[in-house]
Design a protein around this motif. Sequence first.
Motif, PDB file in Angstrom:
ATOM      1  N   ALA A  32      18.501  -8.151  -5.987  1.00 45.50           N
ATOM      2  CA  ALA A  32      17.397  -9.212  -6.299  1.00 45.50           C
ATOM      3  C   ALA A  32      16.503  -8.223  -7.211  1.00 45.50           C
ATOM      4  O   ALA A  32      15.626  -8.902  -7.958  1.00 45.50           O
ATOM      5  N   GLU A  33      16.270  -7.012  -7.040  1.00 46.03           N
ATOM      6  CA  GLU A  33      15.199  -6.371  -7.726  1.00 46.03           C
ATOM      7  C   GLU A  33      15.794  -6.349  -9.207  1.00 46.03           C
ATOM      8  O   GLU A  33      15.162  -6.542 -10.224  1.00 46.03           O
ATOM      9  N   ALA A  34      17.089  -5.846  -9.340  1.00 43.47           N
ATOM     10  CA  ALA A  34      17.776  -5.922 -10.676  1.00 43.47           C
ATOM     11  C   ALA A  34      17.857  -7.201 -11.520  1.00 43.47           C
ATOM     12  O   ALA A  34      17.475  -7.090 -12.726  1.00 43.47           O
ATOM     13  N   LEU A  65      15.493 -10.716 -15.696  1.00 44.63           N
ATOM     14  CA  LEU A  65      14.883 -12.026 -16.245  1.00 44.63           C
ATOM     15  C   LEU A  65      13.550 -11.705 -16.646  1.00 44.63           C
ATOM     16  O   LEU A  65      12.930 -12.608 -17.603  1.00 44.63           O
ATOM     17  N   ALA A  66      12.832 -10.602 -16.342  1.00 49.93           N
ATOM     18  CA  ALA A  66      11.630 -10.400 -17.109  1.00 49.93           C
ATOM     19  C   ALA A  66      11.711  -9.656 -18.590  1.00 49.93           C
ATOM     20  O   ALA A  66      10.747  -9.767 -19.152  1.00 49.93           O
ATOM     21  N   MET A  67      12.910  -9.383 -18.906  1.00 53.18           N
ATOM     22  CA  MET A  67      13.140  -8.776 -20.182  1.00 53.18           C
ATOM     23  C   MET A  67      13.395 -10.139 -21.282  1.00 53.18           C
ATOM     24  O   MET A  67      13.623 -11.147 -20.758  1.00 53.18           O
ATOM     25  N   SER A  68      12.943  -9.924 -22.308  1.00 55.23           N
ATOM     26  CA  SER A  68      13.178 -11.046 -23.394  1.00 55.23           C
ATOM     27  C   SER A  68      14.696 -11.085 -23.920  1.00 55.23           C
ATOM     28  O   SER A  68      14.886 -10.748 -25.119  1.00 55.23           O
ATOM     29  N   VAL A  69      15.583 -11.221 -22.986  1.00 53.91           N
ATOM     30  CA  VAL A  69      16.813 -10.985 -23.810  1.00 53.91           C
ATOM     31  C   VAL A  69      17.662 -12.464 -23.344  1.00 53.91           C
ATOM     32  O   VAL A  69      18.949 -12.569 -23.605  1.00 53.91           O
ATOM     33  N   GLU A  70      16.959 -13.379 -22.734  1.00 61.40           N
ATOM     34  CA  GLU A  70      17.470 -14.714 -22.309  1.00 61.40           C
ATOM     35  C   GLU A  70      18.868 -14.935 -21.556  1.00 61.40           C
ATOM     36  O   GLU A  70      19.710 -15.203 -21.761  1.00 61.40           O
TER      37      GLU A  70
END
Length: 405
Positions: free
Chosen positions: A202-204, A209-214
């Motif tokens: 869940a943390e990973a 999702l918080a990264m700007s990698v879509e």
Amino acid sequence: MSATDIQYPETEAEVARIVTEAHAAKHPVEIRGNGTKLSFGRPVQSAATLSLARLSGITNYDPAELVMAARAGTPLAEIEAALDANNQMLTFEPVDYRPLLGSTGEPTIGGVFAANISGPRRLLAGAARDSLLGVRFVNGTGEIVKSGGRVMKNVTGLDLVKLLAGSWGTLGVLCEVIFKVLPRPETAVTIVVSGLNDAEAAEAMAAALAMSVEVSGAAHLPESVVHKFAGAGLPGGPATVLRLEGLTPSVEVRTERLLAEMGRRGEVTVLETAGSDQLWRDIRDVKPFADGSMKPVWRVSVAPSVGHQLVAALRLKTGVNAFYDWQGGLVWLCMEADPEADLIRQYIKALGGGHATLVRADAAIRTSVPVFEPQPKPLEALARRIKDQFDPGGVLNPGRMTETM
């Protein structure tokens, strides 16, 4: 009409006539496409059946506009074949429930929108209803209603369009749907992080999702289910899977960024397009629980950060198997015996809210247990008023969603 009657209208006008007669005679009618989801929801209390299987065909498709219109009974396979020929796709990746429910026939595009069926890409692209631009339908008195349009900015009555999506044929008989499509990604890869427990996964996923990698898909497959995905080429042990799609150069850059971040959390591998596509089809279609049994299966939506807490709490009380989609916000539960509806909903409420839908169970259980999440009294009253406006005689799919609707 007898309980065994099935009528197959071929035009919208025939649909309107059948419903008008049913309303006048106060005869409830079961509404279906090809019947692939008949065992999803409460058993319908009907005097006859109206099948839309022959109300079929793509009525308008301009690939340049990224919009398609089709009659409700058009097989989903026909829709996807036309899109494939133009390197396009449905954005919301609809689930094929046949393996899980043990049903046959061909899913229809009207059934997809009537049930608001969405798969792993909902995380990025939204639900089926978010792609729906317009509808033509017959209400419970036999009136033909049109709402929406071919271009989002010109849509009128948009809320009505969204209301029909997910109403399971209880508000109106969908006759035609107009929806947007998107180009198919040039490349798709899946980053696999091995060895994480449910909480670590869940943390990973939250970090990804918080990264700007879509990220267009984020799921966690615990060790108890990961062997069911052998065809995708996953390494052994629990697998946290993250999908990236798009133009090849962009995917390559984003993959390197995501690998660097996830490599700090566990061993990472990459599935290329073929393996990635197979994996996400299996996740979409709930392959671990498509075992030919009638063990109760729940589709639970909660905050992504608490899905694993729900599963951990249930494991202390009852036999349950689970895996996670939508960054952990969608939890698929397979119960060993009793559906444990009260316990599941009690825990969901304690964890901050959400909803649980009983996707698979035998008819006796689906009659006695609320299949769809019970609504608070004010929302229940609003739903009743809406039903009365659309279907004042209560002839459309009575009992499908609740005992009184």
